[in-house]
Design an enzyme around this catalytic site. Structure first.
Site, PDB file in Angstrom:
ATOM      1  N   ALA A   1       6.423   0.364 -14.242  1.00  0.00           N
ATOM      2  CA  ALA A   1       5.776  -0.087 -13.005  1.00  0.00           C
ATOM      3  C   ALA A   1       6.385   0.627 -11.806  1.00  0.00           C
ATOM      4  CB  ALA A   1       5.928  -1.590 -12.862  1.00  0.00           C
ATOM      5  N   CYS A   2       5.517   1.166 -10.959  1.00  0.00           N
ATOM      6  CA  CYS A   2       5.994   1.931  -9.800  1.00  0.00           C
ATOM      7  C   CYS A   2       5.962   1.127  -8.510  1.00  0.00           C
ATOM      8  CB  CYS A   2       5.149   3.196  -9.622  1.00  0.00           C
ATOM      9  SG  CYS A   2       3.420   2.877  -9.175  1.00  0.00           S
ATOM     10  N   GLN A   3       5.255  -0.033  -8.512  1.00  0.00           N
ATOM     11  CA  GLN A   3       5.059  -0.746  -7.253  1.00  0.00           C
ATOM     12  C   GLN A   3       6.368  -1.187  -6.622  1.00  0.00           C
ATOM     13  OE1 GLN A   3       3.514  -1.309 -10.108  1.00  0.00           O
ATOM     14  NE2 GLN A   3       1.314  -1.588  -9.816  1.00  0.00           N
TER      15      GLN A   3
ATOM     16  N   HIS B   1       9.023   0.450  -6.438  1.00  0.00           N
ATOM     17  CA  HIS B   1       9.704   1.584  -5.831  1.00  0.00           C
ATOM     18  C   HIS B   1       8.885   2.226  -4.717  1.00  0.00           C
ATOM     19  CE1 HIS B   1      12.508   1.423  -9.199  1.00  0.00           C
ATOM     20  NE2 HIS B   1      11.466   1.396 -10.005  1.00  0.00           N
ATOM     21  N   SER B   2       7.574   2.098  -4.799  1.00  0.00           N
ATOM     22  CA  SER B   2       6.686   2.785  -3.868  1.00  0.00           C
ATOM     23  C   SER B   2       6.866   2.294  -2.440  1.00  0.00           C
ATOM     24  CB  SER B   2       5.228   2.581  -4.296  1.00  0.00           C
ATOM     25  OG  SER B   2       4.351   3.106  -3.329  1.00  0.00           O
TER      26      SER B   2
END
Length: 304
Positions: A71-73, A75-76
């Site tokens: 999941a990137c959310q 870090h974004s």
């Protein structure tokens, strides 16, 4: 070469692996709708719908390449304010360590937003992978440099069971403009000067006409590309999980279609997606661009 795909989503990593001649034997995601889409497009792989932090890795087939897009959310820079939720999302990266510890594949390939490398626990995550024998080579790649009609900068971390990180060499590919993905005869158009159109949108269209002429793309929601949008000879800006890019053609405009966003991500036109545009765009916006995955895997294999 056998590969598995963690946090597989719409299947960008899997599609790129197939382009590179790999056999994807297993894929998993926590969202059943994404698993269903992946199964339609990759019926030869075994599938699991589960929280991968709770996975029993002994039940996963043997493989040479582990691919994962945690999941990137969390870090974004586009993340919301729910810190606890995003802390939980950041922790999904540890599932990669658990899977690698169990199977010790020759190669590991991780994709995420560039901010992943600024995560407080990123050094610890790297140390854990190093302890398992993986030399890590992080690199930020732009999909546009791999023939995709979209600027999309993502961090790829290549892990190999070698003494030193490997140096990858990629083919030189020309940038492809967004004109290549657009069908001007399709979509639901509306008049730019229709009642209720916001002043900000009208102003951006006016500036875009001065800069690019009668046809161009521009962000309808959110920011980016300044106040003028961008010409069709340039790659599109990043495709996100929600509608963002509008197409202007003379005195009419519309949002990009599912088909156009699929092309902008580098998926083949035949790739099956949910019928609802909202669901399809959510999957595409979270996906890996298949041509980028293809080039990275081919580069890894050439150095193996």
């Amino acid at each position: 070469m056998k590969a598995i795909d963690l946090f597989a989503g719409a299947g960008g990593f899997s599609t790129g692996a197939q382009m590179a001649g790999c056999n994807v034997v297993w894929a998993a995601n926590h969202w059943q709708a994404a698993v269903d889409v992946h199964l339609l497009n990759h019926p030869g792989a075994a599938h699991a719908c589960q929280d991968l932090q709770q996975a029993d890795w002994t039940q996963v087939p043997a493989h040479d390449l582990l691919m994962a897009s945690p999941a990137c959310q969390g870090h974004s820079r586009a993340r919301g304010k729910d810190r606890a939720h995003h802390d939980a999302q950041r922790s999904t990266a540890w599932a990669v360590v658990s899977a690698a510890e169990c199977h010790r594949p020759a190669m590991v390939l991780i994709e995420n937003v560039p901010e992943f490398a600024t995560w407080t626990l990123y050094p610890a995550w790297c140390a854990a992978m190093n302890a398992l024998g993986y030399a890590l080579q992080p690199m930020i790649l732009d999909a546009a440099d791999h023939g995709v009609a979209q600027h999309r900068r993502r961090l790829f971390v290549v892990g190999t069971q070698t003494k030193h990180p490997i140096e990858l060499v990629f083919p030189s590919r020309e940038h492809v403009g967004s004109a290549s993905i657009i069908d001007f005869d399709a979509g639901r158009w509306s008049a730019i000067d229709k009642p209720g159109r916001s002043g900000a949108t009208r102003a951006r269209v006016a500036c875009g006409r001065i800069a690019h002429g009668s046809r161009f793309v521009m962000p309808y929601y959110g920011s980016g590309s300044g106040l003028t949008g961008r010409c069709l000879s340039r790659p599109l800006g990043t495709v996100t999980t929600r509608d963002r890019w509008a197409l202007v053609d003379g005195d009419r405009m519309r949002m990009l279609s599912t088909q156009e966003c699929r092309r902008a991500m580098g998926f083949p036109d035949s790739y099956l997606l949910p019928k609802k545009h909202k669901d399809a765009l959510h999957m595409l916006g979270n996906a890996v661009c298949p041509p980028v995955a293809r080039d990275v895997i081919n580069a890894i294999r050439s150095q193996a």
